[in-house]
Write a protein that holds these residues in place. Structure first.
Motif, PDB file in Angstrom:
ATOM      1  N   UNK A  36       0.330  -1.185  -0.078  1.00  0.00           N
ATOM      2  CA  UNK A  36      -0.143  -0.086   0.045  1.00  0.00           C
ATOM      3  C   UNK A  36       0.670   1.165  -0.283  1.00  0.00           C
ATOM      4  N   UNK A  37       0.844   2.193  -0.969  1.00  0.00           N
ATOM      5  CA  UNK A  37       1.256   3.539  -1.015  1.00  0.00           C
ATOM      6  C   UNK A  37       0.651   4.781  -1.114  1.00  0.00           C
ATOM      7  N   UNK A  38       0.547   5.562  -0.042  1.00  0.00           N
ATOM      8  CA  UNK A  38      -0.259   6.754  -0.915  1.00  0.00           C
ATOM      9  C   UNK A  38       0.756   7.915  -0.656  1.00  0.00           C
ATOM     10  N   UNK A  39       0.719   9.005  -1.740  1.00  0.00           N
ATOM     11  CA  UNK A  39       1.121  10.268  -2.214  1.00  0.00           C
ATOM     12  C   UNK A  39       0.943  10.533  -1.657  1.00  0.00           C
ATOM     13  N   UNK A  40       1.348  12.255  -1.144  1.00  0.00           N
ATOM     14  CA  UNK A  40       0.319  12.798  -0.949  1.00  0.00           C
ATOM     15  C   UNK A  40       1.265  14.087  -1.240  1.00  0.00           C
ATOM     16  N   UNK A  41       0.061  15.755  -2.004  1.00  0.00           N
ATOM     17  CA  UNK A  41       0.739  16.169  -2.526  1.00  0.00           C
ATOM     18  C   UNK A  41       0.478  18.033  -2.619  1.00  0.00           C
ATOM     19  N   UNK A  50       3.332   7.524   1.716  1.00  0.00           N
ATOM     20  CA  UNK A  50       3.721   6.160   3.044  1.00  0.00           C
ATOM     21  C   UNK A  50       3.793   5.246   2.579  1.00  0.00           C
ATOM     22  N   UNK A  51       4.398   4.808   2.883  1.00  0.00           N
ATOM     23  CA  UNK A  51       4.461   3.072   2.988  1.00  0.00           C
ATOM     24  C   UNK A  51       3.833   2.259   3.438  1.00  0.00           C
ATOM     25  N   UNK A  52       2.962   1.346   3.125  1.00  0.00           N
ATOM     26  CA  UNK A  52       2.818  -0.218   4.321  1.00  0.00           C
ATOM     27  C   UNK A  52       1.813  -1.842   3.573  1.00  0.00           C
ATOM     28  N   UNK A  53       2.213  -1.896   4.576  1.00  0.00           N
ATOM     29  CA  UNK A  53       1.891  -3.139   4.132  1.00  0.00           C
ATOM     30  C   UNK A  53       0.743  -3.767   4.635  1.00  0.00           C
ATOM     31  N   UNK A  54      -0.761  -4.056   3.889  1.00  0.00           N
ATOM     32  CA  UNK A  54      -2.183  -4.540   4.519  1.00  0.00           C
ATOM     33  C   UNK A  54      -2.139  -6.169   4.880  1.00  0.00           C
ATOM     34  N   UNK A  55      -2.812  -6.387   6.208  1.00  0.00           N
ATOM     35  CA  UNK A  55      -3.092  -7.776   6.177  1.00  0.00           C
ATOM     36  C   UNK A  55      -3.823  -8.181   6.937  1.00  0.00           C
ATOM     37  N   UNK A  57      -7.096  -6.005   6.943  1.00  0.00           N
ATOM     38  CA  UNK A  57      -7.737  -5.166   7.340  1.00  0.00           C
ATOM     39  C   UNK A  57      -6.702  -4.275   8.601  1.00  0.00           C
ATOM     40  N   UNK A  58      -5.385  -4.696   8.398  1.00  0.00           N
ATOM     41  CA  UNK A  58      -4.704  -3.638   9.296  1.00  0.00           C
ATOM     42  C   UNK A  58      -3.569  -3.405   8.103  1.00  0.00           C
ATOM     43  N   UNK A  59      -3.479  -2.151   8.023  1.00  0.00           N
ATOM     44  CA  UNK A  59      -2.037  -1.110   7.670  1.00  0.00           C
ATOM     45  C   UNK A  59      -1.055  -0.827   7.900  1.00  0.00           C
ATOM     46  N   UNK A  60      -0.038  -1.625   8.494  1.00  0.00           N
ATOM     47  CA  UNK A  60       1.191  -1.091   9.105  1.00  0.00           C
ATOM     48  C   UNK A  60       2.286  -0.890   8.411  1.00  0.00           C
ATOM     49  N   UNK A  61       2.834   0.290   9.213  1.00  0.00           N
ATOM     50  CA  UNK A  61       3.542   0.918   7.976  1.00  0.00           C
ATOM     51  C   UNK A  61       5.140   0.358   9.185  1.00  0.00           C
ATOM     52  N   UNK A  62       6.301   0.278   8.714  1.00  0.00           N
ATOM     53  CA  UNK A  62       7.336  -0.923   8.645  1.00  0.00           C
ATOM     54  C   UNK A  62       6.918  -2.410   9.435  1.00  0.00           C
ATOM     55  N   UNK A  63       6.485  -3.476   7.973  1.00  0.00           N
ATOM     56  CA  UNK A  63       6.684  -4.589   7.999  1.00  0.00           C
ATOM     57  C   UNK A  63       8.193  -5.186   7.917  1.00  0.00           C
ATOM     58  N   UNK A  64       7.705  -5.644   8.150  1.00  0.00           N
ATOM     59  CA  UNK A  64       9.166  -6.906   8.636  1.00  0.00           C
ATOM     60  C   UNK A  64      10.247  -6.024   8.771  1.00  0.00           C
ATOM     61  N   UNK A  65       9.883  -4.808   9.859  1.00  0.00           N
ATOM     62  CA  UNK A  65      11.148  -4.393   9.951  1.00  0.00           C
ATOM     63  C   UNK A  65      11.043  -3.458  11.169  1.00  0.00           C
ATOM     64  N   UNK A  66      12.142  -2.878  11.267  1.00  0.00           N
ATOM     65  CA  UNK A  66      12.121  -2.428  12.976  1.00  0.00           C
ATOM     66  C   UNK A  66      11.468  -0.971  12.819  1.00  0.00           C
ATOM     67  N   UNK A  67      10.999   0.128  11.423  1.00  0.00           N
ATOM     68  CA  UNK A  67      10.392   1.040  11.846  1.00  0.00           C
ATOM     69  C   UNK A  67       9.969   1.072  10.736  1.00  0.00           C
ATOM     70  N   UNK A  68       8.339   1.926  10.404  1.00  0.00           N
ATOM     71  CA  UNK A  68       8.559   2.706   8.489  1.00  0.00           C
ATOM     72  C   UNK A  68       8.412   4.423   9.292  1.00  0.00           C
ATOM     73  N   UNK A  69       6.968   5.059   8.729  1.00  0.00           N
ATOM     74  CA  UNK A  69       7.010   6.247   8.400  1.00  0.00           C
ATOM     75  C   UNK A  69       7.354   6.804   7.329  1.00  0.00           C
ATOM     76  N   UNK A  70       6.665   7.952   7.024  1.00  0.00           N
ATOM     77  CA  UNK A  70       7.129   8.917   5.399  1.00  0.00           C
ATOM     78  C   UNK A  70       8.261   9.137   5.096  1.00  0.00           C
ATOM     79  N   UNK A  71       8.142   9.262   4.158  1.00  0.00           N
ATOM     80  CA  UNK A  71       9.564   9.778   3.259  1.00  0.00           C
ATOM     81  C   UNK A  71       8.777  10.999   3.171  1.00  0.00           C
ATOM     82  N   UNK A  72       9.614  11.983   3.637  1.00  0.00           N
ATOM     83  CA  UNK A  72       9.647  13.249   2.915  1.00  0.00           C
ATOM     84  C   UNK A  72      10.327  14.484   2.046  1.00  0.00           C
TER      85      UNK A  72
END
Length: 321
Positions: A36-41, A50-55, A57-72
């Motif tokens: 899943x990806x949301x691009x904000x303009x 903001x990147x994430x993985x959906x499982x 019904x849950x969107x997780x940013x930081x899937x299989x990783x210590x953290x995620x969060x947006x890139x700016x």
């Protein structure tokens, strides 16, 4: 799942956070349909992604990783930019029928955006699910010419100076045999502390092939014997993350090789152009403190901070039928 213009994203972010890149999801076997990806303009201006993985019904940013969060797009986004991205991502997730948003946030030392992101997520209804202790080393003074030994206390600095005169060598684990030796050291350390197995040699080999130059494993040898090891990821263009490290419990040395290893890792990160070396969590999976680890990281020049997981229930508002 929502998609964005990867070419445009790459132009702004140079690939962004390693843990959000398609290659990282490929490495961890994430199906294309779950990404899943949301691009904000703001008009024609790209603000962030903001990147994430959906499982389930849950969107997780930081899937299989210590953290995620947006890139700016900007290193220091404005409050309105951060609020806009979070509000837009929440609305998009709701429109996709998702029930929960979970963000494994980066440590606050990563950028001025981190506290703004936490504020924006709270404003969107998120709560703190977990707060862990984390330690980082600010490398900018060292890049400007400060002595890395100044990070250490007097005794540790004296021990490192003495160790530098001994037959130690830091060796890159850049082939399968050396990677296997590296993970052997790390697994012996984890087993001695009652911890489950960590990253395998085969996984690190595939990760190194997927991200050349960004995944580095090394062995600290004393007189030809493997006595300690470490794995470091370049997670952003100028941030190194210590993923794993430890000494062999039966190293038989007069003193622990970990002080020297910490010093050498700091030097390597400075030489590699990093502004920050993240030594990782100093707490357990439930957030309870690991006092010995926290004390050691503080003694080698790291400063404490937090690493939080924030969760928002998206409810049914705006959910598509």
């Amino acid at each position: 799942m929502r998609e964005g213009d990867l070419t445009t994203v790459g132009e702004f972010f140079g690939g962004g956070l390693l843990f959000g890149r398609p290659g990282f999801h490929d490495l961890n076997g994430v199906p294309e349909g779950s990404r899943w990806r949301y691009v904000h303009r703001d008009g024609d201006r790209l603000v962030g992604v903001l990147e994430g993985v959906v499982t389930d019904g849950e969107l997780l940013s930081g899937h299989s990783a210590p953290f995620g969060g947006p890139d700016w797009a900007r290193a220091d986004p404005t409050l309105d930019d951060v609020l806009g991205l979070v509000d837009g991502a929440v609305a998009a997730a709701r429109a996709d029928g998702l029930r929960t948003l979970r963000v494994r946030c980066r440590p606050g030392e990563y950028s001025p955006a981190e506290p703004l992101l936490e504020y924006a997520l709270h404003r969107a209804g998120a709560r703190v699910e977990l707060c862990g202790l984390n330690h980082t080393v600010d490398l900018r003074p060292l890049a400007a010419g400060a002595d890395p030994l100044e990070l250490l206390g007097k005794k540790r600095a004296r021990d490192v100076r003495a160790d530098q005169g001994l037959p130690y060598a830091l060796v890159d684990a850049d082939d399968d045999d050396l990677l296997a030796a590296c993970t052997d050291v790390l697994e012996a350390n984890r087993s001695a502390h009652g911890r489950p197995p960590g990253l395998s040699a085969s996984y690190l080999s595939r990760a190194s092939a997927a991200f050349p130059g960004s995944i580095r494993a090394c062995l600290l040898r004393h007189d030809g014997r493997d006595v300690a090891a470490a794995v470091v990821y370049r997670v952003l263009d100028d941030v190194d993350l210590l993923v794993a490290w430890g000494d062999r419990p039966d190293h038989g040395l007069q003193r622990s090789p970990m002080n020297l290893l910490a010093h050498l890792l700091v030097q390597r990160s400075v030489e590699g152009g990093a502004r920050l070396l993240d030594l990782g969590p100093s707490s357990e999976h439930d957030g309870s403190p690991n006092r010995g680890l926290a004390q050691f990281k503080r003694s080698v020049g790291a400063v404490p901070g937090t690493r939080k997981v924030l969760v928002a229930s998206l409810g049914s508002k705006g959910v598509a039928a």
